[in-house]
Scaffold this motif. Sequence first.
Motif, PDB file in Angstrom:
ATOM      1  N   PHE A  30       0.814  -1.216   0.000  1.00 55.03           N
ATOM      2  CA  PHE A  30       0.000   0.000   0.000  1.00 55.03           C
ATOM      3  C   PHE A  30       0.850   1.271   0.000  1.00 55.03           C
ATOM      4  O   PHE A  30       0.347   2.346  -0.350  1.00 55.03           O
ATOM      5  CB  PHE A  30      -0.945  -0.005   1.204  1.00 55.03           C
ATOM      6  N   SER A  31       2.123   1.176   0.390  1.00 54.58           N
ATOM      7  CA  SER A  31       3.000   2.350   0.362  1.00 54.58           C
ATOM      8  C   SER A  31       3.568   2.585  -1.027  1.00 54.58           C
ATOM      9  O   SER A  31       3.953   3.720  -1.360  1.00 54.58           O
ATOM     10  CB  SER A  31       4.147   2.179   1.364  1.00 54.58           C
ATOM     11  N   MET A  32       3.645   1.544  -1.851  1.00 56.62           N
ATOM     12  CA  MET A  32       4.184   1.715  -3.199  1.00 56.62           C
ATOM     13  C   MET A  32       3.278   2.593  -4.050  1.00 56.62           C
ATOM     14  O   MET A  32       3.753   3.341  -4.921  1.00 56.62           O
ATOM     15  CB  MET A  32       4.340   0.352  -3.882  1.00 56.62           C
ATOM     16  N   ILE A  33       1.961   2.536  -3.812  1.00 58.46           N
ATOM     17  CA  ILE A  33       1.012   3.285  -4.636  1.00 58.46           C
ATOM     18  C   ILE A  33       1.202   4.796  -4.492  1.00 58.46           C
ATOM     19  O   ILE A  33       1.395   5.502  -5.497  1.00 58.46           O
ATOM     20  CB  ILE A  33      -0.435   2.873  -4.301  1.00 58.46           C
ATOM     21  N   PRO A  34       1.187   5.360  -3.261  1.00 61.15           N
ATOM     22  CA  PRO A  34       1.411   6.815  -3.153  1.00 61.15           C
ATOM     23  C   PRO A  34       2.817   7.226  -3.586  1.00 61.15           C
ATOM     24  O   PRO A  34       3.002   8.346  -4.093  1.00 61.15           O
ATOM     25  CB  PRO A  34       1.168   7.105  -1.668  1.00 61.15           C
ATOM     26  N   MET A  35       3.800   6.345  -3.384  1.00 59.51           N
ATOM     27  CA  MET A  35       5.160   6.669  -3.828  1.00 59.51           C
ATOM     28  C   MET A  35       5.208   6.794  -5.348  1.00 59.51           C
ATOM     29  O   MET A  35       5.862   7.695  -5.892  1.00 59.51           O
ATOM     30  CB  MET A  35       6.139   5.602  -3.348  1.00 59.51           C
ATOM     31  N   ALA A  36       4.540   5.882  -6.055  1.00 56.92           N
ATOM     32  CA  ALA A  36       4.522   5.941  -7.514  1.00 56.92           C
ATOM     33  C   ALA A  36       3.790   7.190  -8.001  1.00 56.92           C
ATOM     34  O   ALA A  36       4.232   7.856  -8.955  1.00 56.92           O
ATOM     35  CB  ALA A  36       3.859   4.679  -8.074  1.00 56.92           C
ATOM     36  N   ILE A  37       2.671   7.532  -7.346  1.00 55.33           N
ATOM     37  CA  ILE A  37       1.931   8.749  -7.715  1.00 55.33           C
ATOM     38  C   ILE A  37       2.782   9.992  -7.471  1.00 55.33           C
ATOM     39  O   ILE A  37       2.807  10.930  -8.284  1.00 55.33           O
ATOM     40  CB  ILE A  37       0.609   8.822  -6.924  1.00 55.33           C
ATOM     41  N   SER A  38       3.494  10.005  -6.339  1.00 52.14           N
ATOM     42  CA  SER A  38       4.354  11.155  -6.027  1.00 52.14           C
ATOM     43  C   SER A  38       5.500  11.266  -7.014  1.00 52.14           C
ATOM     44  O   SER A  38       5.904  12.385  -7.383  1.00 52.14           O
ATOM     45  CB  SER A  38       4.907  11.008  -4.603  1.00 52.14           C
ATOM     46  N   LEU A  39       6.029  10.134  -7.465  1.00 52.67           N
ATOM     47  CA  LEU A  39       7.110  10.157  -8.455  1.00 52.67           C
ATOM     48  C   LEU A  39       6.632  10.787  -9.755  1.00 52.67           C
ATOM     49  O   LEU A  39       7.344  11.599 -10.365  1.00 52.67           O
ATOM     50  CB  LEU A  39       7.609   8.730  -8.696  1.00 52.67           C
ATOM     51  N   ILE A  40       5.426  10.442 -10.172  1.00 50.29           N
ATOM     52  CA  ILE A  40       4.885  10.990 -11.419  1.00 50.29           C
ATOM     53  C   ILE A  40       4.619  12.496 -11.296  1.00 50.29           C
ATOM     54  O   ILE A  40       4.843  13.258 -12.247  1.00 50.29           O
ATOM     55  CB  ILE A  40       3.588  10.242 -11.790  1.00 50.29           C
ATOM     56  N   ASN A  41       4.161  12.934 -10.117  1.00 50.23           N
ATOM     57  CA  ASN A  41       3.797  14.347  -9.908  1.00 50.23           C
ATOM     58  C   ASN A  41       4.864  15.104  -9.112  1.00 50.23           C
ATOM     59  O   ASN A  41       4.532  16.063  -8.408  1.00 50.23           O
ATOM     60  CB  ASN A  41       2.455  14.420  -9.167  1.00 50.23           C
ATOM     61  N   ARG A  42       6.106  14.718  -9.235  1.00 48.50           N
ATOM     62  CA  ARG A  42       7.174  15.317  -8.421  1.00 48.50           C
ATOM     63  C   ARG A  42       7.394  16.789  -8.759  1.00 48.50           C
ATOM     64  O   ARG A  42       7.803  17.578  -7.900  1.00 48.50           O
ATOM     65  CB  ARG A  42       8.478  14.540  -8.584  1.00 48.50           C
TER      66      ARG A  42
END
Length: 223
Positions: A30-42
Amino acid sequence: MPCFKNCCCCVKLETGGLMMGIMTLSMSVFSMIPMAISLINRNFLAKVTVHILNRYGRGANATNPFIDSDFWSTVTNMAGDDEVASELPPDDDPQVERLRSAMLVFFIVCIILLVLYFLTSIMLMYGSVKGKRWFLLPWVVATLLFIIAYIVGMCLSTVLFGVSIISLIFLIIAITESVIAFYLWLCVISLFQHFGNPNNSKQGQGQGYKNGAGKYREIPQHD
């Protein structure tokens, strides 16, 4: 001798190890999902962070951000209001560029660490069920590093945004969470020590003993 004989006072160490493996495995996924979203919207995150630091950071001569209602609505307002979003620094701002590059490395490293933690959680579950003590070691090392990083990160955040009553409350909550996590970590350490005892370890089952000539002989099995 193990630190604890039971996990959470009433649960067997093996069961506690399995439960913690399931818990940390779920946390990793469940932590990978927000990390991936944050990477895209960095890029957007970098501009918002620079804006907040310029407005509420140390030396900004602003009100306490944790009691200023505008602080809590900054991100949502900027995401949905073009006029408010225009207050963000431009993409070529030096601070934004440095932070965007740092976020790129940070989020990629975090995702890699979460994947590794996912694997170590599986190893913890397998080792707890099968009695393989060395399968517990990767999880033990990774969890200790995560606990230390969490405490250091909260301390740095408190210093960065200034010391206040609210920020100290958040810091106390983080330390409390870390103490609980450290106790659970000690439970896995106890399980590691428990499996190290040949009388308790499942690895010791079916092993033999040395005779006078120093050779191993099978232990007789009786019904």
